[in-house]
Design an enzyme around this catalytic site. Sequence first.
Site, PDB file in Angstrom:
ATOM      1  N   ARG A 141       0.661  -1.273  -0.146  1.00 14.99           N
ATOM      2  CA  ARG A 141      -0.172  -0.117   0.081  1.00 14.99           C
ATOM      3  C   ARG A 141       0.840   1.053   0.040  1.00 14.99           C
ATOM      4  O   ARG A 141       2.023   1.295   0.576  1.00 14.99           O
ATOM      5  CB  ARG A 141      -0.870   0.008   1.252  1.00 14.99           C
ATOM      6  CG  ARG A 141      -1.781   1.090   1.212  1.00 14.99           C
ATOM      7  CD  ARG A 141      -2.851   1.084   0.306  1.00 14.99           C
ATOM      8  NE  ARG A 141      -4.160   1.723   0.785  1.00 14.99           N
ATOM      9  CZ  ARG A 141      -5.219   2.087  -0.295  1.00 14.99           C
ATOM     10  NH1 ARG A 141      -5.107   1.471  -1.407  1.00 14.99           N
ATOM     11  NH2 ARG A 141      -6.081   2.737   0.265  1.00 14.99           N
ATOM     12  N   THR A 171      -8.544   0.751 -10.580  1.00 15.74           N
ATOM     13  CA  THR A 171      -7.913  -0.336 -10.174  1.00 15.74           C
ATOM     14  C   THR A 171      -7.989  -1.334 -11.140  1.00 15.74           C
ATOM     15  O   THR A 171      -8.825  -1.416 -11.953  1.00 15.74           O
ATOM     16  CB  THR A 171      -8.370  -0.729  -8.728  1.00 15.74           C
ATOM     17  OG1 THR A 171      -8.374   0.406  -7.615  1.00 15.74           O
ATOM     18  CG2 THR A 171      -7.711  -1.881  -8.368  1.00 15.74           C
ATOM     19  N   GLU A 185      -5.435   4.631  -7.407  1.00 17.51           N
ATOM     20  CA  GLU A 185      -6.795   4.999  -6.766  1.00 17.51           C
ATOM     21  C   GLU A 185      -7.822   5.422  -8.079  1.00 17.51           C
ATOM     22  O   GLU A 185      -8.345   4.581  -8.418  1.00 17.51           O
ATOM     23  CB  GLU A 185      -6.361   5.960  -6.046  1.00 17.51           C
ATOM     24  CG  GLU A 185      -7.075   6.618  -4.943  1.00 17.51           C
ATOM     25  CD  GLU A 185      -8.897   6.345  -4.745  1.00 17.51           C
ATOM     26  OE1 GLU A 185      -9.332   4.950  -5.003  1.00 17.51           O
ATOM     27  OE2 GLU A 185      -9.643   6.991  -4.667  1.00 17.51           O
ATOM     28  N   GLU A 221      -3.604   7.900  -4.148  1.00 16.87           N
ATOM     29  CA  GLU A 221      -4.137   7.065  -2.879  1.00 16.87           C
ATOM     30  C   GLU A 221      -4.554   7.490  -1.424  1.00 16.87           C
ATOM     31  O   GLU A 221      -5.216   7.164  -0.818  1.00 16.87           O
ATOM     32  CB  GLU A 221      -3.033   5.848  -2.772  1.00 16.87           C
ATOM     33  CG  GLU A 221      -3.740   4.557  -2.501  1.00 16.87           C
ATOM     34  CD  GLU A 221      -4.670   4.019  -3.441  1.00 16.87           C
ATOM     35  OE1 GLU A 221      -5.714   3.671  -3.414  1.00 16.87           O
ATOM     36  OE2 GLU A 221      -3.758   3.587  -4.678  1.00 16.87           O
ATOM     37  N   SER A 251      -9.945  -1.031   0.307  1.00 14.80           N
ATOM     38  CA  SER A 251     -11.200  -1.902   0.152  1.00 14.80           C
ATOM     39  C   SER A 251     -10.766  -3.195  -0.662  1.00 14.80           C
ATOM     40  O   SER A 251     -11.433  -4.130  -1.082  1.00 14.80           O
ATOM     41  CB  SER A 251     -12.446  -1.448  -0.597  1.00 14.80           C
ATOM     42  OG  SER A 251     -12.739  -0.274   0.238  1.00 14.80           O
ATOM     43  N   GLY A 298     -12.777  -1.338  -8.034  1.00 12.26           N
ATOM     44  CA  GLY A 298     -14.319  -0.691  -7.537  1.00 12.26           C
ATOM     45  C   GLY A 298     -14.041  -0.045  -6.488  1.00 12.26           C
ATOM     46  O   GLY A 298     -15.411   0.142  -5.942  1.00 12.26           O
TER      47      GLY A 298
HETATM   48  N1  GLU Z   1      -8.158   3.093  -3.546  1.00  7.54           N
HETATM   49  C1  GLU Z   1      -9.199   1.899  -3.368  1.00  7.54           C
HETATM   50  C2  GLU Z   1      -8.687   0.966  -2.577  1.00  7.54           C
HETATM   51  O1  GLU Z   1      -7.508   0.928  -2.163  1.00  7.54           O
HETATM   52  C3  GLU Z   1      -9.143   1.190  -4.884  1.00  7.54           C
HETATM   53  C4  GLU Z   1      -9.617   2.152  -5.886  1.00  7.54           C
HETATM   54  C5  GLU Z   1     -10.437   1.389  -6.680  1.00  7.54           C
HETATM   55  O2  GLU Z   1     -10.717   0.220  -6.818  1.00  7.54           O
HETATM   56  O3  GLU Z   1     -10.677   2.269  -7.707  1.00  7.54           O
HETATM   57  O4  GLU Z   1      -9.578   0.639  -2.000  1.00  7.54           O
END
Ligand code: GLU
Length: 604
Positions: free
Chosen positions: A110, A413, A433, A452, A477, A497
């Site tokens: 991350r 993503t 992100e 992010e 997520s 997503g």
């Molecule tokens: N930044 C999101 C996450 O880490 C993911 C972004 C996305 O899926 O578009 O949960």
Amino acid sequence: MKKLVASLSAGALVLAGLSTSAAAKPLSSQSPPVKTPTAIGYGGAVSSVDADATAAGLGVLRRGGNAVDAAVATAAALGVTEPYSAGIGGGGYFVYYSAKNHKVYTIDGRETAPAAMPSDAFIDPATGKPYNFTPELVTSGVSVGVPGTLATWDSALRQWGSLSLGKALTPAAELADRGFVVDSTFNLQTQENKARFSAIVPTAKLFLPGGDAPKVGTVFRNPELADTYRMLGKEGLSTFYGGALGAEMTAVVKNPPKTATTTLPVMPGYMTTADLKKYKPLDRVPTKVRYDGLNVYGMAPSSSGGTTVGEALNILQPKHLKQLSTPDYLHNYLEASALAFADRAAYVGDPAFVDVPTKELTSRGFGAERSCQINPAKAAVKPVPAGSPDGKYHHCAKGAATTQRPDTEGKSTTHLVTADKWGNVVSYTLTIEQTGGSGITVPGRGFILNNELTDFSAVYDPADPNRIQPGKRPRSSISPTIVLRGDKPLLALGSPGGSTIITTVLQTLTNRLDRGMTLPEAIAAPRASQRNTASVTAEQSFIDKYGAALATYGHTFTPAGAPGSSAAEIGALEGLEFLPGGAILAAAEPTRRGGGSAGVVWPR
Ligand code: GLU
């Protein structure tokens, strides 16, 4: 086929003496490659959102590489063909099943907040209120976290791969040189980000050649990224994490090169070379829950994926979804998601900064206690309160009130899955992100930096596990998942997503495990996402099919996005299923994001 066409075009450019700088060349219009969403066979498999990326991974497997080598090669290729979703400017979470010892391992790659990031970084000093989220906050140096993707690739290869970083990056470098045929998804994503991209000089130059989005059917080449990959292969990580390339990245974050015409503020950010030097990908123990006799492994915090999918499965276990009518099944799925999201908001953040009760959140007892809150005939008033994952569980204990915070996570993503002939499996989600990340391309290097840090809560609240803190990882997520039957793989899957990743993975798992759908059917099924909000976000196809039946429980629905926009779809899931007798079923999204690409080494 596409490869051949693309390389001919690149050759034609050189013969014609045209500039070979990054650009989409409007020669003759070409067809993007045909994507196959389902493949069955032996010897290894890859599923990703892109045909060239899947081909890169399969090529590595055919040449004797293992699932980890193939995952890195596929991911690096996605950095070329999906540059708005993935790449070395971002981060991600890597889940690996080792056939040697039947264990699941994970890497937390991350992005991390710079040491100098203040807790009010998202507050506009002029107004005392949070900056407007998009495009202003997103398109800024403030949103850029220390990238973890390159370090993740390196760590995975060193621990479990057989290729050097340089070898694993070679297919992607060749692809970036050769170029890919622009499809309607890439064109649409560029169009949707045109105002942001045209605010930053190197981004406009690379992704808006001639001032506009590359046209469908043209070949998009990125020789600067090819050179960057080759340089990293030769020099290793040090140039990125604190060396010359790192200095270029921090310079552009500190002083984003704005175009003269833009009205966007493009605020400077905080990342320094010291932050880059300090960055480490972290090996973490995966989350694990038992569901229907299977072992479901996921990503532990700093992602909320493993705890939230895991908790929801524990909530659903006593409901025996196999035996329910379709509306009853969907009602329980939506209610379980809301309960798990309440606990996610109350308890999950970076465990280096917050005491996250990971074990309790994924415990059978807590799940049973929460499960009791579901009224079989009536949707609860949302937001539902969080529960108490304290190790003492009483049948039907009520939750305490909780604070709901706005959900601003992007919907970009990309996810990939790989398996090899030895039985090793990778489930890997990587991101920058938002679609297009921060919009800041590193000049001359061919990749975009992430945004992010906007996954942190905008307003500082000391009770919020996801509050901004220097050196912290924003809560994710991302939910790369591997399901074992006994100690052998059964399924591997994940999705993009934003916060809908969690519900997409959960819905697909229950579709497959409980509702008699095949994996391709489970992936194709219409989606809905209840994240503890008054109304359920859903694809129009879901509302059309189930909206009326679910309204009788009190569920209301909001379409995920305007018809025809990227936001109208939820997720783009890629998965593998390990069939009896040793065959692998590789399954990709059939239509969302333009459809994915699944392949096996030896088709059956
Ligand atoms: N930044 C999101 C996450 O880490 C993911 C972004 C996305 O899926 O578009 O949960």
